[in-house]
Design an enzyme around this catalytic site. Structure first.
Site, PDB file in Angstrom:
ATOM      1  CD  GLU A 131      -3.056  -0.935   2.293  1.00  0.00           C
ATOM      2  OE1 GLU A 131      -2.892  -0.091   3.212  1.00  0.00           O
ATOM      3  OE2 GLU A 131      -4.047  -1.680   2.217  1.00  0.00           O
TER       4      GLU A 131
ATOM      5  N   GLY B  39      -6.407  -0.160  15.474  1.00  0.00           N
ATOM      6  CA  GLY B  39      -6.823  -1.163  16.460  1.00  0.00           C
ATOM      7  C   GLY B  39      -8.229  -0.989  16.993  1.00  0.00           C
ATOM      8  CB  ALA B  40     -10.861   1.584  16.403  1.00  0.00           C
ATOM      9  CD  GLU B  41     -11.972  -1.605  12.832  1.00  0.00           C
ATOM     10  OE1 GLU B  41     -10.776  -1.258  12.864  1.00  0.00           O
ATOM     11  OE2 GLU B  41     -12.898  -0.828  12.591  1.00  0.00           O
TER      12      GLU B  41
ATOM     13  CG  ASP C 230     -15.291   0.969  10.065  1.00  0.00           C
ATOM     14  OD1 ASP C 230     -14.521   1.651  10.774  1.00  0.00           O
ATOM     15  OD2 ASP C 230     -14.895   0.230   9.150  1.00  0.00           O
TER      16      ASP C 230
ATOM     17  CG  ASN D  78     -10.632   2.480   3.288  1.00  0.00           C
ATOM     18  OD1 ASN D  78      -9.789   2.851   4.091  1.00  0.00           O
ATOM     19  ND2 ASN D  78     -11.463   1.501   3.567  1.00  0.00           N
ATOM     20  CD1 TRP D  79      -6.702   1.657   2.794  1.00  0.00           C
ATOM     21  CD2 TRP D  79      -5.029   2.515   1.572  1.00  0.00           C
ATOM     22  NE1 TRP D  79      -6.320   0.725   1.873  1.00  0.00           N
ATOM     23  CE2 TRP D  79      -5.296   1.206   1.103  1.00  0.00           C
ATOM     24  CE3 TRP D  79      -4.019   3.246   0.949  1.00  0.00           C
ATOM     25  CZ2 TRP D  79      -4.604   0.621   0.057  1.00  0.00           C
ATOM     26  CZ3 TRP D  79      -3.323   2.661  -0.105  1.00  0.00           C
ATOM     27  CH2 TRP D  79      -3.616   1.371  -0.539  1.00  0.00           C
TER      28      TRP D  79
ATOM     29  CB  CYS E 280      -7.442 -14.222   6.053  1.00  0.00           C
ATOM     30  SG  CYS E 280      -7.197 -13.055   7.397  1.00  0.00           S
TER      31      CYS E 280
HETATM   32 CA    CA Z   1     -12.257   0.911  11.048  1.00  0.00          CA
END
Ligand code: CA
Length: 716
Positions: A105, A217-219, A340, A427-428, A638
């Site tokens: 990425e 890490g919020a998930e 989210d 997104n990112w 995954c």
């Molecule tokens: Ca998220």
């Protein structure tokens, strides 16, 4: 000011002084500059990346010195040797195989022809673009069990450069400074509590001698924050928490005291979330650093903050005083987020003329589907308009600055198909702003998800457990959106002043790649393995080149010895690329570099033939069904559904005989941990692991039967 006590950089300067002294003595036989790509050459070029140079990055378009190219992160290169008129002459100049098939990425950085890029597991590569050779690699040796705590693949989005050092955030939460010329570690700090589920995938940024880094890490359940460290020593200078902690422990500052009033219940037990895992921008004149803040733990506000509330500073842009990290202003894009809808998406700073007035603005296209233009000095909302299909809110009220939610938006009384999804309208994947066309190019998507209110919810404190609380309720009605558009990815050209879409290119996958713009071109990779140039004005496709695997990373442009180059890293993966792909083969991550008149042959990679596994199923129907449920709960995220999965992570219907013979060791004893495969020992019983194995074998057998049937029909 360079600080004392930083041996490497100081010694390099001292060494360079000695060199000059020697030259003066000898007069002849001395070159005026150290050789490019040598340790001294790299020390000289990276050592010259000073605060001033970074502030004025637009004055040196030949280099790409920071993640978004400049502090405004516009990803616009003013280099114009490669243009619309000659784009057909653009060809492959060189490639480098980075040797791993996990997702890439990262946006590379380049200074004087030396390229730095990070890859999966936070490995850093330094490359001499003149020779197309790797100079050094640095592996921070992230413990592989961290793979399971990375919600969205073991990716890394980039490094930072400053005065002879390269900075990388490692997946396990360290900030590491390396000597840019050798890759040797200069210092390292642990930025997180290693007992918690923090990860770092974002690029550090450096401003005014400070390195700033956030985390993810919020998930899983953590409390988000960003920290600024001294760039020379790694000493912590300040930390800004993005959500309040337990009031019983006192608040760190007034901002936390204020934020706590917008939360209810015992939010701190889950950590609260609000991780700032990607977006930073810096205005050196205002001395403000802008941070994009993420979603809460849990996703669903009903269980996170049961009596409601806006839950500051989730899904917000916060402007911090760069000196001390104190809050200057904030704007919350999604009050009381339940979807989210992070505001961690890229922040671009620009000066725009709006209604006849020159405005210093901040632009963002966060996950929630609205394109925001804010006054970056005051935080005032200037405009907010849907750039993709949105159904959770009808519009943003410019008076209150708040979204007006639809009746079904919070999915309380019914399960609801909501646009956008946790993948976000954007997104990112970096967008770009072109000051010539005045357009923002957004890798966007129309995509939905079914959200539902579970009856109840208990926090799972296992650091590897994902805590969302959005499972649907079968006893409730489900609202499907009959007005919904086709679900697809697209490259959008958005006019931030006219507040409307100017053109779009529809794409094969919702999971698309980052963007870069040059004077009259827009460059973007595709999920099916191409790198494409579009006309920046109307989106017409002008040029494409096969780059093997799918691309998710953003390209860059730079100049070496007077020639313009364009580089992109091909390497499929990320959260939307783990279990699905759009190319036949998956090749190792590869740096592709293009220049006018270049004709390098494409790299040769081994083609891997895939065969459905064919082994007897040793279980009854009920056990196979139990295996399916367990697979969906633990493996599908995954690997994808057997026979229908296989992105950056293998489809198990095509796994080897050996893998099935060692199935219990791999799944239950951590035998493949070095590849990032979690150890499920203690979480899954041997009999359950056996059921999972038999489910995969049975799915493969069904596919084999189907394939044979199709073949027979085809033969008639
Ligand atoms: Ca998220």
């Amino acid at each position: 000011m360079r600080q004392p006590g930083f041996p490497k950089a100081v010694s390099s300067r001292a060494a360079s002084g000695l060199f000059w002294f020697a030259c003066l003595l000898l007069i002849s036989g001395c070159h005026t500059e150290p050789e490019k790509g040598s340790v001294d050459g790299i020390r000289a070029s990276t050592g010259a990346i000073t605060p001033d140079r970074l502030v004025n990055a637009d004055n040196t378009p030949e280099d790409w010195l920071s993640y978004g190219r400049n502090y405004g992160e516009d990803r616009y290169s003013s280099l114009d040797e490669i243009r619309k008129e000659n784009i057909q002459e653009l060809g492959l100049s060189w490639t480098i195989n980075l040797g791993t098939t996990r997702g890439f990425e990262a946006t590379p950085l380049v200074v004087d022809g030396i390229l730095y890029v990070s890859g999966p597991w936070s490995i850093v590569y330094a490359i001499d673009t003149r020779k197309a050779e790797i100079i050094w690699t640095f592996d921070p040796e992230v413990p592989k069990y961290y793979g399971e705590m990375a919600c969205c693949d073991v990716v890394n989005r980039g490094v930072a450069l400053y005065e002879g050092l390269v900075y990388v955030g490692s997946l396990d939460g360290r900030l590491i400074a390396l000597d840019a010329s050798t890759g040797e570690k200069a210092w390292e700090v642990v930025t997180v509590d290693p007992g918690e589920s923090y990860t770092i995938t974002g690029a550090p940024r450096v401003y005014d001698g400070k390195v700033i880094i956030g985390n993810g890490g919020a998930e899983y359940g953590v409390r988000g924050y960003v920290t600024a460290y001294d760039a020379y020593t790694g000493k912590e200078l300040w930390r800004f928490y993005t959500v309040p902690g337990n009031p019983a422990n006192g608040f760190e500052n007034e901002a936390m005291k204020m934020a706590a009033k917008t939360w209810t219940g015992a939010w701190w037990e889950s950590g609260g979330g609000g991780t700032a895992w990607d977006a930073f921008a810096y205005d050196p004149d205002a001395d403000l650093i802008y941070v994009g803040v993420g979603n809460g733990t849990l996703w669903n506000r009903k269980f996170r903050s049961p009596e409601g509330g806006d839950n500051l500073f989730l899904s917000s842009v916060v402007a911090l005083n760069a000196k001390d990290g104190s809050l200057a202003w904030y704007y919350q894009t999604t009050p009381g987020d339940s979807w989210d809808f992070t505001a961690t998406q890229q922040i671009i700073l620009a000066d725009l003329t709006i209604k006849g007035q020159k405005r210093k603005v901040l632009m963002q296209a966060p996950k929630n589907g609205f394109f925001y233009v804010l006054d970056r000095i005051s935080g005032e909302l200037i405009s907010a308009d849907p750039y993709v299909y949105v159904n959770w809110a009808t519009h943003v009220d410019l008076q209150t600055g708040r979204p007006v939610e639809t009746t079904f938006g919070r999915y309380e009384d019914q399960n609801a198909q909501i646009f956008p999804s946790p993948y976000g309208g954007h997104n990112w994947q970096p967008m770009a702003f072109n000051p010539m066309t005045q357009l923002v190019y957004i890798p966007a998507r129309d995509f939905s998800m079914l959200y539902g209110q579970p009856k109840d919810w208990t926090l799972n404190n296992d650091p590897r457990a994902v805590n969302l609380a959005i499972g649907g309720d079968k006893n409730k009605q489900t609202r499907i959106d009959t007005l919904a558009p086709k679900e697809q990815g697209m490259l959008l050209a958005w006019d931030p002043v006219q507040k409307k879409e100017v053109w779009r290119v529809e794409q094969k996958s919702i999971w698309n790649a980052g963007v870069m713009s040059t004077r009259d071109l827009v460059f973007q990779g595709t999920p099916d393995g191409y790198f494409v140039a579009y006309d920046a004005t109307d989106g017409a496709e002008l040029w494409r080149h096969n780059v093997g695997s799918g691309v998710i990373a953003a390209p860059i442009s730079y100049m070496v010895d007077g020639k313009q180059y364009i580089t992109v890293v091909s390497g499929w993966g990320g959260v939307g690329g783990r279990s699905v792909r759009y190319t036949d083969q998956l090749y190792p991550g590869t740096i592709y570099t293009f220049a006018l008149g270049a004709h390098q042959a494409p790299p040769k990679y081994e083609v891997v033939e895939k065969h459905l596994i064919n082994l007897p199923v040793d279980a009854n129907k009920a056990d196979v069904e139990n295996g399916r449920l367990l697979f969906d709960a633990h493996c599908n995220r995954c690997h994808g559904t057997p026979g229908d999965g296989g992105g950056a992570i293998p489809d198990l219907a095509y796994a080897s005989k050996n893998s099935f013979e060692r199935f219990n060791q791999i799944v239950g004893e951590g035998a493949a941990l070095s590849l990032g495969m979690p150890d499920f020992g203690g979480r899954l019983q041997p009999s359950q692991i056996e059921n999972i194995k038999n489910y995969i074998l049975s799915a493969a057998m069904e596919l084999t039967t189907e394939t044979n049937k199709t073949k027979r029909v085809g033969n008639h």
